[in-house]
Each structure stands twice: as C-alpha cells, then as structure tokens.
Design an enzyme around this catalytic site. Structure first.
Site, PDB file in Angstrom:
ATOM      1  N   ASP A  50       0.822  -1.205   0.000  1.00 26.22           N
ATOM      2  CA  ASP A  50       0.000   0.000   0.000  1.00 26.22           C
ATOM      3  C   ASP A  50       0.858   1.259   0.000  1.00 26.22           C
ATOM      4  OD1 ASP A  50      -2.901   1.169   0.757  1.00 26.22           O
ATOM      5  OD2 ASP A  50      -1.363   2.257   1.885  1.00 26.22           O
ATOM      6  N   TYR A  55       2.812  10.526   0.008  1.00 27.74           N
ATOM      7  CA  TYR A  55       3.669  10.106   1.134  1.00 27.74           C
ATOM      8  C   TYR A  55       5.111  10.531   0.923  1.00 27.74           C
ATOM      9  CZ  TYR A  55      -0.006   6.862   2.741  1.00 27.74           C
ATOM     10  OH  TYR A  55      -1.169   6.302   3.211  1.00 27.74           O
ATOM     11  N   HIS A 136      -8.214   9.031  -1.237  1.00 28.10           N
ATOM     12  CA  HIS A 136      -7.518   8.986   0.051  1.00 28.10           C
ATOM     13  C   HIS A 136      -8.380   9.540   1.182  1.00 28.10           C
ATOM     14  CE1 HIS A 136      -3.139   9.298   1.754  1.00 28.10           C
ATOM     15  NE2 HIS A 136      -3.970   8.802   2.641  1.00 28.10           N
ATOM     16  N   SER A 166     -10.869   5.262   0.965  1.00 28.26           N
ATOM     17  CA  SER A 166     -10.143   5.391   2.226  1.00 28.26           C
ATOM     18  C   SER A 166     -10.692   6.576   3.014  1.00 28.26           C
ATOM     19  CB  SER A 166      -8.652   5.600   1.928  1.00 28.26           C
ATOM     20  OG  SER A 166      -7.925   5.912   3.088  1.00 28.26           O
ATOM     21  N   ASN A 167     -10.820   6.393   4.325  1.00 29.92           N
ATOM     22  CA  ASN A 167     -11.210   7.488   5.219  1.00 29.92           C
ATOM     23  C   ASN A 167     -12.540   8.133   4.842  1.00 29.92           C
ATOM     24  OD1 ASN A 167      -8.887   7.371   6.941  1.00 29.92           O
ATOM     25  ND2 ASN A 167      -7.698   8.317   5.297  1.00 29.92           N
ATOM     26  N   GLN A 192     -10.594   1.281   3.202  1.00 27.16           N
ATOM     27  CA  GLN A 192      -9.415   1.420   4.067  1.00 27.16           C
ATOM     28  C   GLN A 192      -9.743   2.434   5.166  1.00 27.16           C
ATOM     29  OE1 GLN A 192      -4.874   3.014   3.807  1.00 27.16           O
ATOM     30  NE2 GLN A 192      -5.451   1.525   2.250  1.00 27.16           N
TER      31      GLN A 192
END
Length: 329
Positions: A50, A55, A136, A166-167, A192
């Site tokens: 992942d 990042y 994300h 995600s989130n 996620q």
C-alpha cells in the site's frame, strides 16, 4: 501465509492476509533498507503493498513522490523476480498542489484531478495499470457523482483494476454505492480505515485529524454488503497503534484513556502468554479472523518488523482465546 480474495469479477485478486504499508519507504527510509524490507515481505509470501501519491510530503526532507517512486525503482530492479499476483494499491486526493500545502491546497477529487493523479501514479510506479485505487480522503467540495463517475471511467479505460475508498464515513460509502449501482458504474470494493484491538472513545477525536476510525456503522455496512453478494474487503491502517503495544516510549492519545484500554491490554497479555507470541502478533491475528475479516496494513521500518508481522498471519487463536479478547471491556 494466509490469503484473502478482494474484488469481484474481472477485478478479483488474491492477496496476502497482511498488507505492507510503504508510507516511509523511499523518504524516511533509504533505498537499500526499503528494498530489503520489500524483498523480505515478498519472500515471506506477501503480495499486497500500500502507498499513496502524497507520502510523506509533511515530513522535512520528504516529498509527495517518495513512496510511489521508490516502489517504481524497486519493481524495475526486480523485473522477472516478483510474483504475478503482486498488488500495489495507491491513493489520490490528498496530494498538495503547492509544496507543503495544507488541506485547502490538496488536489481533491474532481474529474480533472482524478485523471491527472492517475497519470502521475502510473508514471511514478512504472506500471500500465493501477491495481487498486482509493480516494484517500473525502472531498465534499465536489459532487460525489462526479468522483464516482471519474473513477469508474478509469476502470473502463483499463487504467485501474479495482476501486476502493479510504477514510470515508459510512453514509458516504452507502451513497457512493447507490450512485454507482444506479448509473451502472464501478463501485468501491475495498475500504481502508483506521482500526485496532484497542478502541478509542467516540466522543474524542484522534490527533491525526485526517484519520477515520472504523466504527460499528462501517462494520455493519461491510457485513450487509457481503451478505448481499457485493463482496467488500476491509484494510485497516495503524493496526499496531504506531508501536504503542510494544514500546513504552509510544504513548496513546487521550481518546484511548478509558477503562476499556487497561482491560483489553490485560486480556492481550493473557492470550499472548498462552500462545507464546508478541502483543503485536496477537492483535494482527485477531484482526485477520475478525467479523468481518480485516486485512491489517502494517507499516515497518526494519526487516525484523516484517518477520514479526508475517508470522502473525500463521497464528490462529482458539475460540476461547478470541472470546477472552472480545469480552474484555
């Protein structure tokens, strides 16, 4: 190593029951160590990695390209040596459009942003298709229909194999599912969220404000989706609470300051002693056999961390041991 199936139809993939988080690889962690971690993960049977397209832009000396670019270099250096079933998941939406930018500068989830983000991730990862692609974070400045359509178009074009989210709050996930179903679009098949054995209080926010913790509504949503034949997998990040289970120098935030934490840690120590495993390994095993099943996403900084996590995938707790853990309040 145990394995899980994620996705349905042509998107269906078999992945390791533990996912390796690559957030620090290539940025905080140098290439040589990052390569060693990834090599060991694959050697131990890992097939699920992942990352994200941002990042770790917030850390001094790091850029939003670091993790994806590192994975691209690793893949290029290991051509012919990687398993065909390797799945690399990445995310979009929280990449700053100016260096070090805060949330109001993030790329978001508009149709143009989705297309541009996918192109960037393909290039950095050095792939022709993104195996699993997550928004994300939510972007409520953009109509949800626009985001669902834009992501689905990537699947239709062959740019993306499978979609996740995600989130996201549970109600937004259900609304996205309804929109996708009504329009004949591709739905989110993987969620996620943050989750672990120790649970935070619902009335106190986490210090990591972008984190969305899985709650009973999320888990019920997944159970109902699976029962209806719309298989939905759960990937949980921060399963080991940033080292708090095993390191005295890692303190839990205020949200975890309640009587249930001490009770659960005592139960965890009891079961760990029974099976001869570490706290971390018991937590990961508990999550893998959770209802619904959860794929823990483990971030590591050393090869030894990989070994500990992968060994946990082979640890099976008895019903009595799970009851000890589940009933600790």
């Amino acid at each position: 190593m145990r394995y899980r199936t994620i996705g349905t139809g042509a998107a269906r993939r078999r992945v390791s029951a533990v996912c390796l988080g690559a957030m620090k690889l290539g940025g905080d962690i140098d290439d040589a160590t990052s390569f060693a971690i990834l090599d060991r993960f694959v050697e131990a049977g890992g097939t699920f990695v992942d990352t994200a397209n941002n990042y770790r832009f917030w850390e001094p000396g790091c850029t939003p390209d670091d993790s994806e670019a590192l994975l691209g270099r690793w893949r290029a250096a290991r051509v012919g040596d990687l398993p065909d079933e390797l799945v690399i998941a990445t995310k979009l939406g929280a990449r700053p459009t100016v260096p070090g930018g805060q949330q109001d500068t993030w790329e978001g989830l508009s149709r143009p942003a989705v297309r541009a983000a996918a192109e960037g991730s393909l290039k950095r990862l050095g792939v022709e298709r993104l195996d699993l692609y997550y928004p994300h974070v939510e972007d409520r400045s953009v109509p949800l229909e626009e985001t669902v359509d834009a992501l689905s178009e990537l699947v239709d074009a062959g740019t993306v194999g499978m979609l996740g989210a995600s989130n996201h709050t549970a109600w937004r996930l259900e609304r996205a599912r309804g929109l996708a179903e009504a329009a004949g679009r591709h739905r989110y098949q993987v969620l996620q969220l943050r989750y672990s054995y120790i649970q935070p209080r619902a009335d106190l926010g986490l210090p990591e404000t972008a984190h969305v913790h899985a709650n009973s509504e999320h888990l019920d949503f997944v159970r109902q989706e699976n029962a209806a034949g719309r298989d939905t997998a759960v990937v949980a990040y921060t399963p080991l609470l940033m080292g708090a289970y095993s390191r005295s120098d890692r303190e839990l935030s205020r949200a975890y300051e309640h009587p249930g934490t001490a009770a659960r840690l005592a139960a965890l120590d009891d079961v760990a002693a029974q099976v001869g495993a570490t706290r971390n390994q018991v937590v990961l095993s508990w999550m893998i056999d959770h209802d619904p099943p959860i794929i823990p996403l483990v971030g590591v900084s050393k090869v030894a961390h990989v070994d500990e996590a992968m060994e946990a995938a082979d640890l099976r707790l008895t019903r009595a041991q799970r009851r000890t853990l589940d009933e600790a309040a």
